[in-house]
Design a protein around this motif. Structure first.
Motif, PDB file in Angstrom:
ATOM      1  N   TRP A 110       0.811  -1.207   0.000  1.00  0.00           N
ATOM      2  CA  TRP A 110       0.000   0.000   0.000  1.00  0.00           C
ATOM      3  C   TRP A 110       0.854   1.272   0.000  1.00  0.00           C
ATOM      4  N   GLY A 111       2.137   1.147   0.162  1.00  0.00           N
ATOM      5  CA  GLY A 111       2.969   2.341   0.266  1.00  0.00           C
ATOM      6  C   GLY A 111       3.027   2.786   1.717  1.00  0.00           C
ATOM      7  N   ASP A 112       3.406   4.018   1.931  1.00  0.00           N
ATOM      8  CA  ASP A 112       3.519   4.546   3.290  1.00  0.00           C
ATOM      9  C   ASP A 112       2.137   4.823   3.872  1.00  0.00           C
ATOM     10  N   PRO A 113       1.947   4.440   5.129  1.00  0.00           N
ATOM     11  CA  PRO A 113       0.633   4.701   5.749  1.00  0.00           C
ATOM     12  C   PRO A 113       0.468   6.181   6.076  1.00  0.00           C
ATOM     13  N   ARG A 114      -0.798   6.595   6.138  1.00  0.00           N
ATOM     14  CA  ARG A 114      -1.091   7.957   6.565  1.00  0.00           C
ATOM     15  C   ARG A 114      -0.860   8.116   8.058  1.00  0.00           C
ATOM     16  N   ARG A 115      -1.243   7.091   8.824  1.00  0.00           N
ATOM     17  CA  ARG A 115      -1.072   7.116  10.274  1.00  0.00           C
ATOM     18  C   ARG A 115      -0.811   5.710  10.772  1.00  0.00           C
ATOM     19  N   THR A 116      -0.159   5.588  11.903  1.00  0.00           N
ATOM     20  CA  THR A 116      -0.015   4.304  12.580  1.00  0.00           C
ATOM     21  C   THR A 116      -0.454   4.484  14.031  1.00  0.00           C
ATOM     22  N   PHE A 117      -0.901   3.415  14.621  1.00  0.00           N
ATOM     23  CA  PHE A 117      -1.287   3.427  16.030  1.00  0.00           C
ATOM     24  C   PHE A 117      -1.095   2.029  16.589  1.00  0.00           C
ATOM     25  N   ARG A 118      -0.944   1.949  17.869  1.00  0.00           N
ATOM     26  CA  ARG A 118      -0.700   0.674  18.540  1.00  0.00           C
ATOM     27  C   ARG A 118      -1.964   0.227  19.269  1.00  0.00           C
ATOM     28  N   ASN A 159      -4.176 -11.578  27.262  1.00  0.00           N
ATOM     29  CA  ASN A 159      -5.107 -12.243  26.327  1.00  0.00           C
ATOM     30  C   ASN A 159      -6.512 -11.655  26.352  1.00  0.00           C
ATOM     31  N   ARG A 160      -6.664 -10.464  26.861  1.00  0.00           N
ATOM     32  CA  ARG A 160      -7.991  -9.851  26.953  1.00  0.00           C
ATOM     33  C   ARG A 160      -8.358  -9.117  25.664  1.00  0.00           C
ATOM     34  N   LEU A 161      -9.659  -9.023  25.433  1.00  0.00           N
ATOM     35  CA  LEU A 161     -10.181  -8.254  24.305  1.00  0.00           C
ATOM     36  C   LEU A 161      -9.987  -6.776  24.589  1.00  0.00           C
ATOM     37  N   ASN A 162      -9.480  -6.055  23.595  1.00  0.00           N
ATOM     38  CA  ASN A 162      -9.250  -4.620  23.762  1.00  0.00           C
ATOM     39  C   ASN A 162      -9.654  -3.907  22.484  1.00  0.00           C
ATOM     40  N   TYR A 163     -10.220  -2.714  22.635  1.00  0.00           N
ATOM     41  CA  TYR A 163     -10.618  -1.884  21.502  1.00  0.00           C
ATOM     42  C   TYR A 163      -9.755  -0.631  21.470  1.00  0.00           C
ATOM     43  N   TRP A 168     -10.233  -4.036  17.139  1.00  0.00           N
ATOM     44  CA  TRP A 168     -10.235  -4.888  18.329  1.00  0.00           C
ATOM     45  C   TRP A 168      -9.088  -5.892  18.211  1.00  0.00           C
ATOM     46  N   VAL A 169      -8.509  -6.240  19.350  1.00  0.00           N
ATOM     47  CA  VAL A 169      -7.463  -7.259  19.429  1.00  0.00           C
ATOM     48  C   VAL A 169      -7.800  -8.203  20.571  1.00  0.00           C
TER      49      VAL A 169
END
Length: 197
Positions: free
Chosen positions: A133-141, A147-151, A185-186
């Motif tokens: 895709w080329g360079d991203p506009r933004r990144t975030f962690r 092992n919990r669900l996180n948004y 979500w992760v």
């Protein structure tokens, strides 16, 4: 998994309804006089079996007698009574086996399709998309700790991909991470930097 189970149960219901045995058996007499071919009208959906031979000439299925959905036929002097439908139909066991085989094939096709779809999705959503895709506009962690669900909110609008996985647990789209409206979500230990393209 729930959708797959529901689909299999639905298919099973359709198959066994289609192959179900007729509860009432009818007896039909069909006679080949003077050695000539003759057919007699029936409803053969529940199967047919020779219940009593009346002639001295032999009655052999597929040779001097047979049936299809609408008729039983006799030839070369075969005269007999036939049981049409009912639980004692010779084809009822065959129908049950056929239904089980078809159900198994339908289930295998559904599972294979799901696995193939997951494989294509894994190939589509992997951490190599940053190069495509080329360079991203933004990144975030976003991190699944313990092992919990996180948004995590998505900064801006665009296509979201794993940019760099930082956990030892795999980040697999639709299994351990996904996009839900304007957030990622992760779960199950997936920790990664995500990119918005």
């Amino acid at each position: 998994m729930k959708r797959l189970t529901a689909t299999l149960l639905f298919c099973a219901g359709l198959l066994f309804a289609g192959f179900s045995e007729t509860s009432r058996a009818d007896t039909v007499r069909c006679e080949s006089t003077d050695g000539n071919y003759r057919s007699c009208s029936i409803d053969g959906r529940g199967g047919v079996r020779l219940s009593r031979q009346l002639s001295s000439q032999g009655c052999w299925e597929g040779d001097t007698w047979g049936y299809d959905l609408n008729r039983v036929w006799v030839d070369r002097g075969c005269r007999a009574e036939f049981q049409v439908g009912g639980s004692s139909s010779s084809s009822s066991k065959d129908n049950a086996v056929a239904a089980a085989v078809v159900l198994g094939l339908v289930g295998a096709a559904i599972i294979a399709n799901k696995n193939d779809r997951d494989r294509r999705r894994d190939d589509y959503y992997d951490d190599r998309w940053g190069d495509r895709w080329g360079d991203p506009r933004r990144t975030f962690r976003c991190e699944s700790n313990n092992n919990r669900l996180n948004y995590c909110g998505i900064p801006g609008r665009g296509h979201v991909e794993v940019y760099r996985q930082i956990s030892s647990s795999r980040c697999v789209y639709a299994r351990t991470w996904g996009v839900d409206r304007n957030r990622v979500w992760v779960s199950n230990g997936c920790r990664a930097d995500f990119a918005v393209y």
